[in-house]
Design a protein around this motif. Structure first.
Motif, mmCIF file in Angstrom:
data_model
loop_
_atom_site.group_PDB
_atom_site.id
_atom_site.type_symbol
_atom_site.label_atom_id
_atom_site.label_comp_id
_atom_site.label_asym_id
_atom_site.label_seq_id
_atom_site.Cartn_x
_atom_site.Cartn_y
_atom_site.Cartn_z
ATOM 1 N N PRO A 58 0.816 -1.227 0.000
ATOM 2 C CA PRO A 58 0.000 0.000 0.000
ATOM 3 C C PRO A 58 0.845 1.271 0.000
ATOM 4 N N GLN A 59 2.076 1.182 0.509
ATOM 5 C CA GLN A 59 2.950 2.367 0.500
ATOM 6 C C GLN A 59 3.358 2.757 -0.918
ATOM 7 N N VAL A 60 3.272 1.816 -1.847
ATOM 8 C CA VAL A 60 3.549 2.152 -3.251
ATOM 9 C C VAL A 60 2.244 2.107 -4.062
ATOM 10 N N GLY A 115 10.800 4.071 12.487
ATOM 11 C CA GLY A 115 10.550 5.086 11.478
ATOM 12 C C GLY A 115 9.792 4.433 10.343
ATOM 13 N N CYS A 116 9.439 5.224 9.334
ATOM 14 C CA CYS A 116 8.642 4.687 8.235
ATOM 15 C C CYS A 116 8.831 5.589 7.019
ATOM 16 N N GLN A 117 8.926 4.999 5.848
ATOM 17 C CA GLN A 117 9.083 5.767 4.613
ATOM 18 C C GLN A 117 7.864 6.662 4.350
ATOM 19 N N GLN A 157 6.160 -6.988 12.095
ATOM 20 C CA GLN A 157 4.900 -6.459 12.648
ATOM 21 C C GLN A 157 4.609 -5.065 12.092
ATOM 22 N N HIS A 158 5.650 -4.230 11.979
ATOM 23 C CA HIS A 158 5.473 -2.881 11.429
ATOM 24 C C HIS A 158 4.943 -2.967 9.983
ATOM 25 N N GLU A 159 5.613 -3.801 9.171
ATOM 26 C CA GLU A 159 5.229 -3.874 7.753
ATOM 27 C C GLU A 159 3.835 -4.481 7.594
ATOM 28 N N CYS A 160 3.532 -5.506 8.370
ATOM 29 C CA CYS A 160 2.224 -6.152 8.241
ATOM 30 C C CYS A 160 1.103 -5.241 8.744
ATOM 31 N N ASP A 161 1.391 -4.363 9.691
ATOM 32 C CA ASP A 161 0.397 -3.372 10.123
ATOM 33 C C ASP A 161 -0.071 -2.515 8.935
ATOM 34 N N HIS A 162 0.860 -2.205 8.022
ATOM 35 C CA HIS A 162 0.496 -1.396 6.840
ATOM 36 C C HIS A 162 -0.645 -2.059 6.057
ATOM 37 N N LEU A 163 -0.702 -3.390 6.085
ATOM 38 C CA LEU A 163 -1.713 -4.110 5.301
ATOM 39 C C LEU A 163 -3.111 -3.942 5.899
HETATM 40 NI NI NI Z 1 6.297 1.729 7.485
#
Ligand code: NI
Length: 189
Positions: A58-60, A115-117, A157-163
């Motif tokens: 989703p970030q892209v 942090g996060c992009q 966990q951080h990346e999967c939260d984005h989903l």
């Molecule tokens: Ni992130």
């Protein structure tokens, strides 16, 4: 035979406030389609280009359940590692997580700065499960399972939260433990 480039392209990253980051992403039905394979290759290239640890689809601007991450070997950026004492010094090569499912292995929690992009320049202190079980598909569509701990488990966990439309600032235990990267690094010591 196709002559698709072996390297992907660098993708634009959505910033906090963009509605694409707030969606519950849909599952990937077939990881072997050209679209998904190209997206994986582009996400790997995007991570490499931006020098970040991971990125979720989703970030892209693609709201599907797909994550790519890696952990570089420790020597690259000693400042960051001061913030992450649970860091895995061996590093982890690029990993693809398709339709990932996370199960905590215990109630033990760990705090760490993230942090996060999509939230550039900022860091926040976030509590995560220390140890998790992960089940996901890789880029060849093979199901795999593994257990991870500490910093490695934190990234997943951080990346999967984005989903699920969740960004790390949504998870701050104390909103005061949130600030600009340089300031946090300066005053934390
Ligand atoms: Ni992130």
């Amino acid at each position: 035979m196709s002559y698709k480039s072996m390297f992907g392209k660098v993708l634009n990253v959505a910033l906090m406030g963009n509605p694409v980051l707030g969606k519950k992403c849909r599952p990937v039905l077939d990881p072997l389609t050209t679209e998904v394979q190209e997206l994986i290759s582009d996400m790997k290239e995007t991570i490499r280009h931006r020098g970040c640890l991971g990125i979720a689809a989703p970030q892209v601007f693609c709201p599907i359940r797909l994550v790519v991450y890696h952990i570089p070997i420790k020597v690259d950026d000693p400042e960051t590692y001061d913030l992450t004492p649970e860091y895995d010094p061996e590093g982890v090569p690029p990993q693809v997580l398709i339709n990932p499912e996370i199960t905590p292995l215990s109630d033990k929690m760990s705090e760490g700065w993230e942090g996060c992009q999509s939230v550039p320049g900022l860091l926040g202190l976030v509590e995560r499960y220390h140890s998790i079980h992960l089940k996901a598909m890789d880029e060849k569509g093979r199901i795999y399972e593994k257990e991870t701990h500490g910093f490695h488990a934190r990234i997943i966990q951080h990346e999967c939260d984005h989903l699920d439309g969740i960004l790390f600032p949504h998870k701050l235990k104390d909103p005061r433990m949130f600030g600009y990267y340089e300031e946090v690094l300066k005053y934390l010591k």
